[in-house]
Motif scaffolding. Structure first.
Motif, PDB file in Angstrom:
ATOM      1  N   UNK A  50       1.007  -1.569  -0.070  1.00  0.00           N
ATOM      2  CA  UNK A  50      -0.026  -0.786  -0.094  1.00  0.00           C
ATOM      3  C   UNK A  50       1.085   1.038  -0.205  1.00  0.00           C
ATOM      4  N   UNK A  51       1.737   1.379  -0.817  1.00  0.00           N
ATOM      5  CA  UNK A  51       2.657   2.009  -0.346  1.00  0.00           C
ATOM      6  C   UNK A  51       2.186   2.840  -1.960  1.00  0.00           C
ATOM      7  N   UNK A  52       2.484   4.284  -2.308  1.00  0.00           N
ATOM      8  CA  UNK A  52       1.902   4.701  -3.468  1.00  0.00           C
ATOM      9  C   UNK A  52       2.929   5.648  -4.256  1.00  0.00           C
ATOM     10  N   UNK A  53       3.961   5.508  -5.079  1.00  0.00           N
ATOM     11  CA  UNK A  53       4.586   5.893  -5.672  1.00  0.00           C
ATOM     12  C   UNK A  53       3.958   6.807  -7.038  1.00  0.00           C
ATOM     13  N   UNK A  64       1.774  11.098 -12.633  1.00  0.00           N
ATOM     14  CA  UNK A  64       1.255   8.923 -12.826  1.00  0.00           C
ATOM     15  C   UNK A  64       1.609   8.841 -11.694  1.00  0.00           C
ATOM     16  N   UNK A  65       0.813   7.251 -10.883  1.00  0.00           N
ATOM     17  CA  UNK A  65       0.936   6.979  -9.949  1.00  0.00           C
ATOM     18  C   UNK A  65       0.621   4.897  -9.785  1.00  0.00           C
ATOM     19  N   UNK A  66       1.093   4.995  -8.709  1.00  0.00           N
ATOM     20  CA  UNK A  66       0.199   3.166  -9.103  1.00  0.00           C
ATOM     21  C   UNK A  66       1.178   2.872  -7.128  1.00  0.00           C
ATOM     22  N   UNK A  67       0.410   1.952  -6.811  1.00  0.00           N
ATOM     23  CA  UNK A  67       0.487   1.687  -5.498  1.00  0.00           C
ATOM     24  C   UNK A  67       0.940   0.157  -5.808  1.00  0.00           C
ATOM     25  N   UNK A  72       5.037  -5.748  -2.290  1.00  0.00           N
ATOM     26  CA  UNK A  72       6.202  -4.174  -2.587  1.00  0.00           C
ATOM     27  C   UNK A  72       7.118  -3.688  -3.471  1.00  0.00           C
ATOM     28  N   UNK A  73       5.711  -4.375  -4.345  1.00  0.00           N
ATOM     29  CA  UNK A  73       6.333  -3.594  -6.089  1.00  0.00           C
ATOM     30  C   UNK A  73       5.327  -3.368  -7.004  1.00  0.00           C
ATOM     31  N   UNK A  74       5.286  -2.443  -7.385  1.00  0.00           N
ATOM     32  CA  UNK A  74       4.836  -1.420  -8.334  1.00  0.00           C
ATOM     33  C   UNK A  74       5.421  -1.145  -9.860  1.00  0.00           C
ATOM     34  N   UNK A  75       4.869  -0.067 -10.672  1.00  0.00           N
ATOM     35  CA  UNK A  75       5.591  -0.020 -11.722  1.00  0.00           C
ATOM     36  C   UNK A  75       4.471   1.087 -12.742  1.00  0.00           C
ATOM     37  N   UNK A  76       5.585   1.899 -13.255  1.00  0.00           N
ATOM     38  CA  UNK A  76       4.990   3.268 -13.416  1.00  0.00           C
ATOM     39  C   UNK A  76       5.314   3.172 -15.226  1.00  0.00           C
ATOM     40  N   UNK A  77       4.847   4.063 -16.307  1.00  0.00           N
ATOM     41  CA  UNK A  77       4.683   3.922 -17.567  1.00  0.00           C
ATOM     42  C   UNK A  77       5.461   5.386 -18.072  1.00  0.00           C
ATOM     43  N   UNK A  78       6.744   5.680 -17.695  1.00  0.00           N
ATOM     44  CA  UNK A  78       6.908   6.916 -18.146  1.00  0.00           C
ATOM     45  C   UNK A  78       7.555   7.016 -19.472  1.00  0.00           C
TER      46      UNK A  78
END
Length: 881
Positions: A50-53, A64-67, A72-78
Motif C-alpha cells: 500500500x505504498x504510493x509511488x 502518474x502513480x501506482x500503489x 512491495x512492487x509497483x510499476x510506472x510507464x514513463x
C-alpha cells in the motif's frame, strides 16, 4: 446543387476533425518505458504494501502513480528524456523524494527503502503539505492543492485533472473505468448522494482533498454480502472555508430579451452541512438535468426493478429539445445535513425546478403513390414543474443496530399545447391539442438493520405510498376532420375533452436475513408482501364515463446463497411469488411464478473482472382506457387502451468482461445482454386513404425481444483522456403493414468517441463525435443515419479565460445531407486580487435548418423538417465570496 455543396463541405470538415483526432490519439499511445519499483522496510527488508509511488512531470505537471502490492512492487510507464519528481509515501514511514530521468526505453528496476517514523507525544509536528496522491486500504486520497492551478472554477474542473478519475459531458464520474455512485461532502451525502449540484456549484479553491472510497458502506457494514462494491467520492473542505458562508453569485442580461441569474451558497462545520442553489435564465442553460431530477424525486421507486430503463425513457420524453426557439429554466434547491446528538443524523432537502420552452417546426410530405401533398406547421409550448421535500433520520445505535426513517412529499405539473396548421391540395385545417398532467405523492418508509457479532445481517422494511394523478386532454379544430372518428356530425370548437383521474395506494413490507455459515458462505432467506390498489375514473365529452378499481396482492419468498472465495463472488436466489388480481372487487386472476436470479463475478487476472447475470422479475400491470392522444404524425386519431390483468414477466441476461490497468491508465469493457418481455402490446398501422392518413391499432401478445452488444475503450495518461464506445442493439417486435403482421427487427448501431488533450498549460481541447444508424429491417435500405460532432477549445491566460464550442448535426448522410450547427461559448475576465469576474456568453446557429427524416420507406412517403434555432448574447457579472 446547394445541398451537395453543403454535404461536401461537411464531409471535408469531418475528415479534418478525424485527422486531428487521429494525430492526437497517436500521441496518447507514444512509446514509454516500464519502470518497476520495489519498496522495502529499512529494518528487516520486508516488502511494504500500500505504498504510493508518484511521478510528477516537472514541466507539464502530469502525474502518474501506482500503489505497491503484497510483494512491495509497483510499476510506472514513463516517457524518456523527461525530468520527473519521484515521491514514495506510506502511512507510518518517512516520505521518500528524488529526481528521475530516463534516457532509454528499456525496462528498469529501482529499489527504494523507507524508514519508519517514531512519534513522540511530547513533540507533534503538523504538516501543511501532503503528497499529491496517497493510499490506505480501500481509499485513494488526492491532495487537491497539488492539482489546483487557479484556472479551475468548479469541482468538475478539478476532477477532470485527477489521474484515474474521469467525468463526461453528462457529469457522470468514473474511477478507473467504474461508476462512482455517491458523492459525499465532509462524509455526509450531498443532496441524497446525487452529485450534479456539487460538481457544478462547489468552488474548486474551497476543496482540500478528494477521497475515492473504493468500498463505500453507508451504514458502516454491508447489507448484502454478494453485492458489488460501491464507489463514492468524499470531498473535504479547506479549514478556512468552514464555519463561514461561501459560494458564487452571477447575474447578466443581453439581446434579444435574455437574462441569467444564479447563486450557489455553502456552509460547512463539524455538525452541519448547509447548501442553497437558486437560478433563472432563458438562455437554454440547464440548471439541473432531468436525469438528476428524476433520480431525486423517484428515489427507490425508480432505482429498483426496471427503474433505470424507466428513468431513461422518462428522460428522453421530458428533456427539452436542443432546437427550442425559447426556453426558461428556474431552480430552487435547499439541503441540510444535521448531526442530532451522538448517534443520529437528519438529512433534509427540498427541490423545486421549473422549465418552459417553445418550439416551431415546419414539415412537407409527399406521398408518391397518391396525389396527396401536405405541409404542416407545428408550434408547441411546454411546461414542467416539480416539487419535492424529503427528510431522512438515521440512528446508529449500539450493537450494530441502525434505524432509518424516510418521509417524502412530491408533486409535478406538466402541460403541453400543440397547435397544428395543416395545408394540402385537398384542404386546410387549424387544430390544437392541449394536455395537462399533474401528480401528487406522499410516502413513508422505515428500515431496521442489525448486524450480529457473528456477522449475520437482519433487515426489516415497512413502507406506504399514496399517489393521485390527473390528466386532462382537449382536442379542437376549425373543421370537422375528427367527426368521422368520433361518430359525431356536429362541428364544435372543442371536439374532445377528457379527464383521467387515477389514485394509487401501495403498502409494502419485507424482511431479509443473511446467515454467515463461515467466512466464505452466506445463506439468505427473505419474504416480501405488497398490496397495490388503483382507482381510475375517466370523464369524457364523447365517450361514456368509466370507473374501475383494480387491486393486486403479491406474496413472495426467496432462498439464496452467497459464496465468496478470494476474488470470486457467486449469488443464487430463487423467488417464489404469487400475485392475485381483482377487478371491482371480483377476483379475476391468480398467478404463480418461479423466478431465478444468478450472478457470478470473479477476477480473471490483475485488473480483469468477469461478470455474468441472469434475473427474472414480474410486474403487475396498470390500467389503460380508451383515450385520445397525440400519435405518430399528429393528434388526428385516438388510441385504444387495453385492460391487462395478467402480470408481465421480464427476463434479463448480461455477460461482461472489464479490464483496467491503473499504471498505464488503459482499460476496456465488453458486455452483451438479452431482454425478453412478455405481455400484450399495441401496434400502430399507418395508411394513406384518400385525402387523409389512416391510423389503426392492432393488439398482439408477441413478446418483445432485444439483444445488445457494447464495447468501451478508455485511455488516460494524465495530460490526455480518450474513450470510444460502440454499441449495437437489435430489437424484435411486431410491425403492421396493411393488415399483415410481420415480425420485424429494429437495429441501432452507434459509435461515440470522446477525446481531451492538454495542449499546453493554457490550452485544452475536447472533441466528441457520435455516429448513429437506425434500421427498420423489413424494407431494404430503410435506415436513418445521423452524426453529431462537438468540439470545445478552452484557453486560460492570466486573468482571461475563454471557451468556444462548435456543435454540428448531420442527418441521412448517405442521401441528401442536411446540416445544422451552432457556435457557443464565453469570454471571462477575473479581476486581480478581487472576487469580481465579468463574462460574455453567446450562441449563434450555423448552416441550414432543414433536417430530412422519415418513418417509412421513400416509396411510401418522405418528409422534410425545418426547425428554428435560437441566437443570443449576454453580458454577465459574477461575485465569488
Amino acid at each position: 446543387m446547394k445541398k451537395i455543396t453543403e454535404a461536401n463541405v461537411l464531409r471535408s470538415g469531418l475528415l479534418t476533425v478525424i485527422f486531428f483526432m487521429t494525430t492526437g490519439i497517436s500521441g496518447l499511445f507514444g512509446q514509454t518505458a516500464s519502470v518497476f519499483f520495489t519498496v522495502i522496510d529499512s529494518l528487516d527488508s520486508s516488502p511494504i504494501e500500500y505504498a504510493m509511488v508518484v511521478a510528477t512531470d516537472n514541466t507539464s505537471g502530469e502525474i502518474i502513480f501506482d500503489r505497491t502490492d503484497e510483494r512491495g512492487q509497483a510499476m510506472l510507464s514513463l516517457y524518456p528524456n523527461i525530468d520527473y519528481e519521484l515521491m514514495v509515501n506510506r502511512l507510518g514511514y518517512a516520505n521518500y523524494a528524488s529526481q528521475l530521468k530516463l534516457t532509454q526505453l528499456d525496462e528498469q528496476v529501482i529499489s527504494i527503502t523507507l524508514s519508519k517514523t517514531v512519534m513522540d507525544l511530547a513533540e507533534i509536528v503538523v504538516r501543511d503539505t501532503l503528497p499529491p496522491i496517497s493510499y490506505r486500504p480501500d481509499t485513494v486520497v488526492y491532495n487537491a492543492r497539488a492539482f489546483y492551478t487557479g484556472k479551475e472554477r468548479k469541482l468538475k474542473d478539478l476532477i477532470e485533472k485527477l489521474p484515474g478519475l474521469d467525468i463526461d459531458q453528462n457529469l457522470r464520474v468514473t474511477y478507473q473505468g467504474q461508476d462512482v455512485t455517491t458523492l459525499l461532502v465532509e462524509g455526509k451525502p450531498f443532496f441524497g448522494g446525487d452529485g450534479e449540484l456539487a460538481l457544478k456549484g462547489l468552488p474548486a479553491d474551497a476543496i482540500a482533498r478528494i477521497q475515492v472510497l473504493e468500498d463505500y458502506k453507508p451504514l458502516g457494514f454491508t447489507l448484502d454480502p454478494g453485492a458489488r462494491k460501491r464507489r463514492a467520492l468524499n470531498i473535504i473542505i479547506r479549514e478556512d472555508r468552514k464555519n463561514v458562508y461561501f459560494g458564487e453569485a452571477m447575474a447578466g442580461g443581453g439581446t434579444p430579451g435574455r437574462h441569467l441569474v444564479q447563486a450557489d451558497i455553502f456552509r460547512f462545520n463539524r455538525n452541519t452541512n448547509n447548501y442553497l442553489f437558486g437560478g433563472s435564465n432563458n438562455v437554454n442553460r440547464e440548471l439541473l438535468s432531468i436525469q438528476s431530477i428524476l433520480r431525486l424525486i423517484g428515489g427507490d421507486n425508480l432505482l429498483s426493478g426496471n427503474g433505470f430503463q424507466e428513468l431513461s425513457d422518462l428522460s428522453l420524453r421530458l428533456s427539452p429539445p436542443s432546437f427550442a426557439e425559447d426556453s426558461k429554466n428556474q431552480l430552487i434547491a435547499l439541503g441540510v445535513n444535521q448531526q442530532v446528538g451522538k448517534k443520529s443524523s437528519l438529512d433534509v432537502y427540498a427541490l423545486g425546478p421549473r422549465k418552459k420552452w417553445t418550439t416551431r417546426q415546419r414539415s412537407t410530405t409527399v406521398f408518391p403513390i397518391t396525389d396527396l401533398n401536405e405541409a404542416i406547421s407545428l408550434s408547441r409550448a411546454a411546461r414542467q414543474q416539480f416539487g419535492m421535500l424529503r427528510a431522512t433520520l438515521t440512528s446508529k445505535l449500539p450493537k450494530q443496530l441502525v434505524i432509518r426513517t424516510n418521509a417524502q412529499l412530491q408533486g409535478n405539473q406538466n402541460s403541453s399545447l400543440l397547435v397544428e396548421n395543416y395545408r394540402s391540395n385537398f384542404g386546410n385545417r387549424l387544430s390544437s391539442s392541449q394536455l395537462d398532467v399533474g401528480a401528487y405523492e406522499c410516502q413513508l418508509k422505515t428500515e431496521i438493520v442489525k448486524q450480529t457479532k457473528e456477522g449475520n445481517i437482519l433487515k426489516i422494511v415497512a413502507a406506504a405510498r399514496q399517489q393521485s394523478d390527473r390528466e386532462t386532454l382537449k382536442l379542437s379544430s376549425d373543421t370537422a376532420f375528427l367527426n368521422s372518428l368520433f361518430l359525431s356530425g356536429s362541428i364544435e370548437p372543442t371536439i374532445f375533452d377528457q379527464d383521467n383521474i387515477p389514485t394509487r395506494r401501495n403498502f409494502r413490507g419485507n424482511y431479509l436475513y443473511h446467515y454467515k455459515l463461515n467466512r466464505k458462505v452466506y445463506l439468505e432467506q427473505g419474504m416480501e408482501w405488497e398490496h397495490l390498489q388503483q382507482k381510475q375514473s375517466i370523464n369524457s365529452s364523447l365517450l361514456p364515463s368509466q370507473q374501475r378499481v383494480v387491486a393486486f396482492h403479491e406474496l413472495s419468498t426467496h432462498f439464496g446463497t452467497v459464496v465468496k472465495w478470494r476474488e470470486t463472488s457467486t449469488v443464487f436466489r430463487l423467488h417464489l411469488a404469487q400475485i392475485r388480481g381483482a377487478n371491482n372487487g371480483e377476483r379475476v386472476s391468480i398467478n404463480q411464478f418461479l423466478l431465478p436470479e444468478f450472478r457470478l463475478q470473479f477476477r480473471s487476472g490483475p485488473g480483469s473482472t468477469v461478470e455474468a447475470n441472469w434475473k427474472s422479475t414480474v410486474t403487475p400491470p396498470g390500467l389503460s382506457f380508451l383515450s385520445a392522444s397525440p400519435l405518430v404524425t399528429s393528434f388526428t386519431t385516438y388510441q385504444f387502451g387495453l385492460e391487462r390483468l395478467t402480470p408481465v414477466p421480464t427476463h434479463k441476461a448480461t455477460l461482461g468482461y472489464r479490464y483496467y490497468n491503473p499504471i498505464k491508465g488503459y482499460g476496456y469493457t465488453i458486455s452483451a445482454g438479452y431482454d425478453q418481455q412478455g405481455g400484450s402490446s399495441i401496434i400502430p398501422q399507418l395508411e394513406v386513404v384518400g385525402q387523409d392518413r389512416k391510423i389503426t391499432y392492432v393488439v398482439t401478445n408477441t413478446p418483445i425481444k432485444a439483444w445488445n452488444l457494447t464495447a468501451i475503450l478508455r485511455r488516460d495518461n494524465g495530460k490526455n483522456k480518450f474513450s470510444v464506445t460502440s454499441s449495437y442493439q437489435r430489437r424484435q417486435q411486431l410491425t403492421v403493414i396493411v393488415d399483415q403482421n410481420v415480425v420485424s427487427p429494429i437495429t441501432t448501431a452507434s459509435l461515440q468517441s470522446d477525446f481531451r488533450q492538454h495542449l499546453t498549460n493554457e490550452v485544452n481541447v475536447r472533441w466528441s463525435l457520435l455516429i448513429n444508424r437506425s434500421g427498420f429491417g423489413i424494407i431494404p435500405g430503410n435506415a436513418i443515419y445521423n452524426g453529431h460532432l462537438q468540439a470545445d477549445l478552452s484557453y486560460t491566460s492570466g486573468r482571461w479565460s475563454s471557451d468556444i464550442g462548435l456543435s454540428g448535426q448531420l442527418f441521412d448522410a448517405t442521401a441528401n445531407a442536411y446540416f445544422s450547427g451552432r457556435i457557443s461559448g464565453n469570454l471571462r475576465y477575473v479581476m486581480s486580487n478581487s472576487p469580481w469576474a465579468f463574462e460574455l456568453m453567446y450562441e449563434v446557429p450555423l448552416g441550414g435548418r432543414e433536417i430530412r427524416s422519415f418513418r417509412q420507406s421513400d416509396l411510401f412517403f418522405s418528409t422534410t423538417n425545418t426547425q428554428v434555432f435560437v441566437a443570443f448574447v449576454t453580458a454577465n457579472v459574477a461575485y465569488q465570496f
